[in-house]
Design a protein around this motif. Sequence first.
Motif, PDB file in Angstrom:
ATOM      1  N   TYR A  35       0.720  42.476  45.799  1.00  0.00           N
ATOM      2  CA  TYR A  35      -0.187  43.562  45.435  1.00  0.00           C
ATOM      3  C   TYR A  35       0.379  44.861  45.985  1.00  0.00           C
ATOM      4  O   TYR A  35       1.240  44.847  46.873  1.00  0.00           O
ATOM      5  N   GLU A  36      -0.100  45.986  45.473  1.00  0.00           N
ATOM      6  CA  GLU A  36       0.379  47.284  45.924  1.00  0.00           C
ATOM      7  C   GLU A  36      -0.001  47.501  47.383  1.00  0.00           C
ATOM      8  O   GLU A  36      -1.145  47.291  47.784  1.00  0.00           O
ATOM      9  N   GLY A  37       0.987  47.898  48.189  1.00  0.00           N
ATOM     10  CA  GLY A  37       0.742  48.127  49.604  1.00  0.00           C
ATOM     11  C   GLY A  37       0.917  46.894  50.464  1.00  0.00           C
ATOM     12  O   GLY A  37       0.601  46.920  51.658  1.00  0.00           O
ATOM     13  N   LYS A  38       1.444  45.834  49.882  1.00  0.00           N
ATOM     14  CA  LYS A  38       1.639  44.569  50.597  1.00  0.00           C
ATOM     15  C   LYS A  38       2.549  44.749  51.818  1.00  0.00           C
ATOM     16  O   LYS A  38       3.579  45.418  51.755  1.00  0.00           O
ATOM     17  N   VAL A  39       2.159  44.154  52.952  1.00  0.00           N
ATOM     18  CA  VAL A  39       2.995  44.148  54.152  1.00  0.00           C
ATOM     19  C   VAL A  39       3.674  42.788  54.230  1.00  0.00           C
ATOM     20  O   VAL A  39       3.034  41.780  54.533  1.00  0.00           O
ATOM     21  N   ASN A  40       4.968  42.743  53.934  1.00  0.00           N
ATOM     22  CA  ASN A  40       5.698  41.475  53.909  1.00  0.00           C
ATOM     23  C   ASN A  40       6.257  41.127  55.286  1.00  0.00           C
ATOM     24  O   ASN A  40       7.452  40.962  55.482  1.00  0.00           O
ATOM     25  N   LEU A  41       5.358  41.032  56.247  1.00  0.00           N
ATOM     26  CA  LEU A  41       5.702  40.654  57.608  1.00  0.00           C
ATOM     27  C   LEU A  41       4.718  39.591  58.072  1.00  0.00           C
ATOM     28  O   LEU A  41       3.663  39.394  57.464  1.00  0.00           O
ATOM     29  N   LEU A  42       5.064  38.939  59.173  1.00  0.00           N
ATOM     30  CA  LEU A  42       4.181  37.918  59.722  1.00  0.00           C
ATOM     31  C   LEU A  42       2.776  38.459  59.960  1.00  0.00           C
ATOM     32  O   LEU A  42       1.776  37.812  59.633  1.00  0.00           O
ATOM     33  N   VAL A  43       2.690  39.677  60.501  1.00  0.00           N
ATOM     34  CA  VAL A  43       1.369  40.234  60.809  1.00  0.00           C
ATOM     35  C   VAL A  43       0.545  40.464  59.549  1.00  0.00           C
ATOM     36  O   VAL A  43      -0.685  40.410  59.584  1.00  0.00           O
ATOM     37  N   GLY A  44       1.220  40.724  58.429  1.00  0.00           N
ATOM     38  CA  GLY A  44       0.493  40.925  57.180  1.00  0.00           C
ATOM     39  C   GLY A  44      -0.213  39.679  56.699  1.00  0.00           C
ATOM     40  O   GLY A  44      -1.229  39.761  55.991  1.00  0.00           O
ATOM     41  N   ALA A  45       0.307  38.512  57.084  1.00  0.00           N
ATOM     42  CA  ALA A  45      -0.302  37.246  56.662  1.00  0.00           C
ATOM     43  C   ALA A  45      -1.713  37.098  57.213  1.00  0.00           C
ATOM     44  O   ALA A  45      -2.587  36.505  56.568  1.00  0.00           O
ATOM     45  N   PHE A  46      -1.956  37.641  58.400  1.00  0.00           N
ATOM     46  CA  PHE A  46      -3.270  37.485  59.024  1.00  0.00           C
ATOM     47  C   PHE A  46      -4.327  38.332  58.318  1.00  0.00           C
ATOM     48  O   PHE A  46      -5.454  37.893  58.108  1.00  0.00           O
ATOM     49  N   GLN A  47      -3.951  39.555  57.947  1.00  0.00           N
ATOM     50  CA  GLN A  47      -4.898  40.384  57.197  1.00  0.00           C
ATOM     51  C   GLN A  47      -5.158  39.770  55.828  1.00  0.00           C
ATOM     52  O   GLN A  47      -6.312  39.730  55.373  1.00  0.00           O
ATOM     53  N   ASP A  48      -4.108  39.281  55.182  1.00  0.00           N
ATOM     54  CA  ASP A  48      -4.282  38.602  53.891  1.00  0.00           C
ATOM     55  C   ASP A  48      -5.258  37.442  54.018  1.00  0.00           C
ATOM     56  O   ASP A  48      -6.119  37.225  53.159  1.00  0.00           O
ATOM     57  N   ALA A  49      -5.106  36.667  55.099  1.00  0.00           N
ATOM     58  CA  ALA A  49      -5.956  35.493  55.296  1.00  0.00           C
ATOM     59  C   ALA A  49      -7.421  35.889  55.428  1.00  0.00           C
ATOM     60  O   ALA A  49      -8.305  35.291  54.804  1.00  0.00           O
ATOM     61  N   VAL A  50      -7.687  36.904  56.247  1.00  0.00           N
ATOM     62  CA  VAL A  50      -9.067  37.365  56.438  1.00  0.00           C
ATOM     63  C   VAL A  50      -9.664  37.818  55.113  1.00  0.00           C
ATOM     64  O   VAL A  50     -10.800  37.460  54.761  1.00  0.00           O
ATOM     65  N   ASN A  51      -8.919  38.613  54.364  1.00  0.00           N
ATOM     66  CA  ASN A  51      -9.421  39.121  53.092  1.00  0.00           C
ATOM     67  C   ASN A  51      -9.659  37.996  52.085  1.00  0.00           C
ATOM     68  O   ASN A  51     -10.659  38.002  51.352  1.00  0.00           O
ATOM     69  N   ALA A  52      -8.750  37.036  52.022  1.00  0.00           N
ATOM     70  CA  ALA A  52      -8.905  35.929  51.078  1.00  0.00           C
ATOM     71  C   ALA A  52     -10.141  35.094  51.425  1.00  0.00           C
ATOM     72  O   ALA A  52     -10.906  34.695  50.541  1.00  0.00           O
ATOM     73  N   VAL A  53     -10.336  34.832  52.713  1.00  0.00           N
ATOM     74  CA  VAL A  53     -11.508  34.042  53.128  1.00  0.00           C
ATOM     75  C   VAL A  53     -12.804  34.796  52.833  1.00  0.00           C
ATOM     76  O   VAL A  53     -13.767  34.219  52.312  1.00  0.00           O
TER      77      VAL A  53
END
Length: 349
Positions: free
Chosen positions: A293-311
């Motif tokens: 998605y636009e503005g994606k952070v392709n780092l390990l730390v970005g995975a945690f924000q993605d997880a929170v938002n998806a849940v």
Amino acid sequence: MSELFDVTIIGGGPAGLYSTFYSGLRNMKTKLIESQAQLGGKVLLYPEKMIWDAGGQPPILAHKFAEQLINQAKTFHPTILTNTKVDFIEKDSNNVFVITTNDGSKHYSKSIIMANGGGIINPQKLEIEGAEKYEMTNLHYTVQSLKPFHNKRVLVSGGGNGAIDWAVELLDIAEEIIVAYRKDQLSAHEAQVVRLQESKKVTFLLNTTIERLIANKEKTKVKQVVLKKHDTDQTLLHGIDHIIVSHGYNRDASLEFANNSALKLKDNYYYEGTATGKTSQEGIFAAGDILSYEGKVNLLVGAFQDAVNAVNSAKTYIEPTADKIGMVSSHNEKFQEKNRQLIKQMLVQ
């Protein structure tokens, strides 16, 4: 119907593990399905590497970080399946997702979070006849421990982030490091490249590939490596103790969806979605490397924000009146008893 879950998370890497923890925090009945024997995902490809860029976390070895993620994921007692590959996903007449796995089992879920990252990851092997014979001795595609490289001559084949990161890890361990790369310029992060360039023990051979492996007398280890410099057509012979090959990974993402659940893809692989974890299909969400998605952070730390938002998106999908976000942990009632126990432990110490 077998047991019905609120959410099924596919993939047990950092994004999947944190999704598992956070969905438990949001009172969701959760199942995690991982194709590999171990949880941890790509972090376990580099168990001896130091992770520096997780917020509030001091530098930590990757395998220890993975262990902490796994323990955190188990906080609210989810159902976890390993060695289980998802083959097919469809929806039944009750609007429930039916997930078929490689053993023929069917799993039922109100929502799904795709956290399968790079799929099932296998390192790209060295395409040289007989190379596989040395994989059990001194030809490495992953590094489980840095101890064998102490005061050794090490050839690192590759010029991307994986290869250069390994070379940097070896700076204070190996006696000599040779970096051979097929292109004329390294493609890794600049700061890591500079660290190597500043060291006298590192030799760079660009436009160079491995042509042949020469074994020791016992035919058990590689003793010498024949290298080809393609810009000059020169052949080089180097004695080595170990070879680390970091040429990237092959991805097996053979998961299929029913025709009415086909997701939009970017570059024929990544799921096109939003910053809130939504994909093009209602009820299917995504987190981590697999989501674009636009503005994606392709780092390990970005995975945690993605997880929170998806849940959070999955929670409001199955329960529209639920809060859009979960309560912060310092005020969340699910932690009150756990906090009391932890404080008691600290007082005893």
